[in-house]
Structures are given as C-alpha cells and as structure tokens.
Design an enzyme around this catalytic site. Structure first.
Site: not given
Ligand code: NAD
Ligand code: TYD
Length: 349
Positions: A133, A156, A160
């Site tokens: 993103e 967000y 990042k």
């Molecule tokens: P998540 O929100 O599920 O988990 C985040 C974790 O970080 C939680 O366990 C939370 O308690 C911990 N945390 C938050 N603030 C903290 C702090 N100040 N100190 C210590 N721990 C803290 O997130 P996720 O989806 O598992 O994402 C993990 C990483 O991967 C993130 O850096 C995110 O940007 C990146 N990422 C996520 C996705 C996705 O699709 N979910 C995709 C690409 C990259």
């Molecule tokens: P999301 O899972 O929040 O991931 P990101 O915004 O980080 O890509 O959302 C994925 C896509 O789905 C995004 O285009 C927003 C859309 N979305 C909905 O249409 N309805 C919803 O309730 C949510 C949470 C996301």
C-alpha cells in the site's frame, strides 16, 4: 543456536509465522515474541507453540515504543535476528484515529532501529515486514515493482511508508543489516474479523449484512498467509542485506468477486432455504481515499530466492472458511473482550 526476536507475533501474520517457523521449517533456534497485545494480538493463536516448544519460545508483553524494555530483551536473550511485524494494520481504523498508527508504525519502528543500532555487534539482521500500500493506487494497467515511487494515500500506508524510509535510512547512514518486504493483501486463519475476508465470512455465516464499499470494483492481489510466511523465511535464510522484495499472489480480484465467492461457498456448505447469501450484500458509502487497484510484480523474489505462491485463491479461501467455521469460539472471544479474561487465566497478567 539463533534467537529471533519477532515483534507483533500475537497478530495475524506474526502468529502464523511463528507456527510456520516451528512446524514447517528446519529452524532449530529460539523465538522471543514481543507484543503489546492490542485488540489485534491474541496469545491464544500460539497456545500450541507454548505447549509444544516450551524451551524455545518466550513471550514478552512489551510495547515496541518502550526503548528500555527493547534493550533489556535484546541483551537478555542475545538476539541475532529481528523480524518486525508489529503494527497498527487496519486502514479504516487509521482513517478514524491515526494516532496509534503514528506511534507504533513510525515511533515504534524508530525505537527498534535505535535498539538494533546500539546492539549492532550481535544483531545480524533486521527484517521489516511492510505492505504494497506504500506505492499508492494503480489504474487498470501495470504492477508495483521494487522501483515504484512511494505514494501512500491513507494514514496507515503513510505510516508504513515512513517506517520503510527509516529502515532504508538506517542502512545507508549507520550500516544496519536490513531487509524489507512489501506484501499484498493476506488472508487465512487467525485474521481479526475487521478485514474484508474474515468479516464477510463471519457475516455470511451469521446472516448479517455484507458491506461492500463504493462500486465493489476495487482490486486487491490476494495471498494466502502461509505463502507470505514462506517468503519471509526465505529472506531470513538468504539474508540479502539491503534488499527489498515485493511479495504477491499474482491473484488480482475485484472486491465484489471475492464477496460473491465467499457467499457461494457458504451457501454450498450451509444452505439456507429462505435466502441466498448474495442477497445480504449491502452497497455502502466508499472509504475516503480508497485505493483502486493493487497488483504486485514479484519477479525479483521468484528469480533470486526461488519463491512462488503455492496456494490458489480457490483452495485458500475454502481452507479459510473451514478454519473460521471450526474456530467460532476463537471468533466469539476476540469479538467479545472475553479474551482479556482468558489471558489472565492462562498467563496470570
Ligand atoms: P495485526 O493487526 O493482525 O497484528 C499486529 C500485531 O502487532 C498484534 O499482535 C498487536 O498486538 C501488535 N502490536 C501493535 N502495536 C504494538 C506495539 N506498539 N508494540 C508491540 N506490539 C504491537 O497485523 P497483521 O495483519 O498480522 O500485519 C503484520 C504486519 O504485516 C504489519 O506490519 C502489516 O503492516 C504487514 N502487512 C500486513 C498485510 C495484511 O494483509 N494483513 C499485508 C502486507 C503487510
Ligand atoms: P481491507 O481488508 O480493509 O484491506 P486493505 O484496505 O488494506 O486493502 O479491505 C480490502 C478491500 O475490501 C478494500 O478495497 C476495502 C474493501 N472493503 C469493503 O468493501 N468492505 C469492508 O467491510 C471492508 C473491511 C473492506
């Protein structure tokens, strides 16, 4: 024996990564999981690891903004590698309330980098887990490469992007041994039910409305979480210092098609005579600054490290739906706040 400090290991990807590391790789070392346990962090995701690997896994309930605690942990456990997942991760929350995103994603990453800088003699790698993103939004054509200029659009993604820049700068300025990965949207077990896929699965199971933002034509590139974990493990093993890798599923889908696929699968698994799940779709006001399309060119990691996604969307989404159906107690706990009582009972704090 290597010791890896994993931040955010109680979250969705972090907990999948710890399980992957212990159960699916030849890793023989130790893991220290540093997590603040926000609403998104659930130690229950790791209870099998606590039971199966009591000598090789430790949990530290610490905020990554707390430099003193970070120093203590790096010294006490003689950390060799830092793998940094901890973040505030949900775009909608960042729009309503950016403060925690600035604190954790920017200040927290800065404090970790300072800690690693102070312990440069024994920390051999700092891997930063980031998102696609940071590159902003694509039109119909083209892909994000590692050379695409940063153009984040939400608090967000801006937070990042800022953390990615700090990590790069600490390499250039202080010679820190860093790597960065920018991954597309993940899905799979243990994802907090606020993101698109788990939210739609649970609402469809429970017969609640399915809120689709705007025209539903926004595109995301979906990757099953285990494929992401394998990519990170390959980076940690190869240790290509200074390198960035894009990670993606080569799996572009419109949001509405993802929602329809979930509706159809759940209709098949749990037929309802009164209605079809797609009738629950509710077109709602679009997210402000909503990125139109994400699509990753992951040819660098494919060519250099031999990584490829193994899960198709069809197999991954089916597994994910079955996982949520089999873990409704977990879902109810993370949604109810009962979780803190569970923590007190199991961990005494
Ligand atoms: P998540 O929100 O599920 O988990 C985040 C974790 O970080 C939680 O366990 C939370 O308690 C911990 N945390 C938050 N603030 C903290 C702090 N100040 N100190 C210590 N721990 C803290 O997130 P996720 O989806 O598992 O994402 C993990 C990483 O991967 C993130 O850096 C995110 O940007 C990146 N990422 C996520 C996705 C996705 O699709 N979910 C995709 C690409 C990259
Ligand atoms: P999301 O899972 O929040 O991931 P990101 O915004 O980080 O890509 O959302 C994925 C896509 O789905 C995004 O285009 C927003 C859309 N979305 C909905 O249409 N309805 C919803 O309730 C949510 C949470 C996301």
């Amino acid at each position: 024996m290597e010791t890896i400090l994993i931040t955010g290991g109680a979250g969705f990807i972090g907990s999948n990564f710890i399980s992957y590391l212990f159960n699916e790789t030849d890793f023989q070392g130790n893991v220290v999981n540093v997590d603040k346990l926000t609403y998104a962090g659930n130690l229950e995701n790791l209870s099998h690891i606590v039971n199966d690997y009591p000598d090789r896994y430790r949990f530290e309930h610490v905020d990554i903004c707390d430099r003193k605690q970070l120093d203590r942990i790096v010294e006490q456990y003689k950390i060799d590698i830092v793998c940094h997942f901890a973040a505030e991760s949900h775009v909608d929350r960042s729009i309503v309330s950016p403060d925690a995103f600035i604190q954790t994603n920017i200040i927290g990453t800065y404090q970790l980098l300072e800690c690693v800088k102070a312990h440069k003699e024994h920390v051999r790698l700092f891997h930063h887990v980031s998102t696609d993103e940071v590159y902003g939004s694509l039109h119909d054509q083209g892909y994000f490469t590692e050379e695409t200029p940063y153009k984040p659009n939400s608090p967000y993604s801006a937070s990042k992007a800022s953390s990615d820049h700090l990590v790069r700068a600490y390499r250039k300025t202080y010679g820190l041994p860093i790597t960065i990965s920018n991954c597309s949207n993940n899905y799979g077990p243990y994802q907090f039910p606020e993101k698109l896929i788990p939210l739609m699965i649970l609402n469809a199971i429970e017969g609640k409305s399915l809120p689709v933002y705007g025209d539903g034509q926004h595109i995301r590139d979906w990757l099953y979480v285990t494929d992401h974990c394998r990519a990170i493990w390959m980076i940690l093993k190869a240790r290509p210092i200074g390198k960035t890798y894009n990670i993606g599923g080569r799996c572009e889908k419109k949001n509405i098609d993802v929602v329809m696929a979930i509706c159809n699968l759940i209709d098949h698994l749990m037929p309802m005579s009164e209605y079809k799940r797609k009738e629950l779709i509710n077109w709602v006001t679009d997210r402000p600054g909503h990125d139109r399309r994400y699509a990753i060119d992951c040819s660098r990691i494919e060519a250099e490290l031999g990584w490829k996604p193994q899960e198709s969307f069809e197999s991954g989404i089916e597994k994910t739906i079955h996982w949520y159906l089999d873990h409704m107690e977990w879902v109810n706990r993370v949604r109810s706040g009962e979780y803190m009582a569970w923590i007190r009972q199991h961990y005494g704090h």
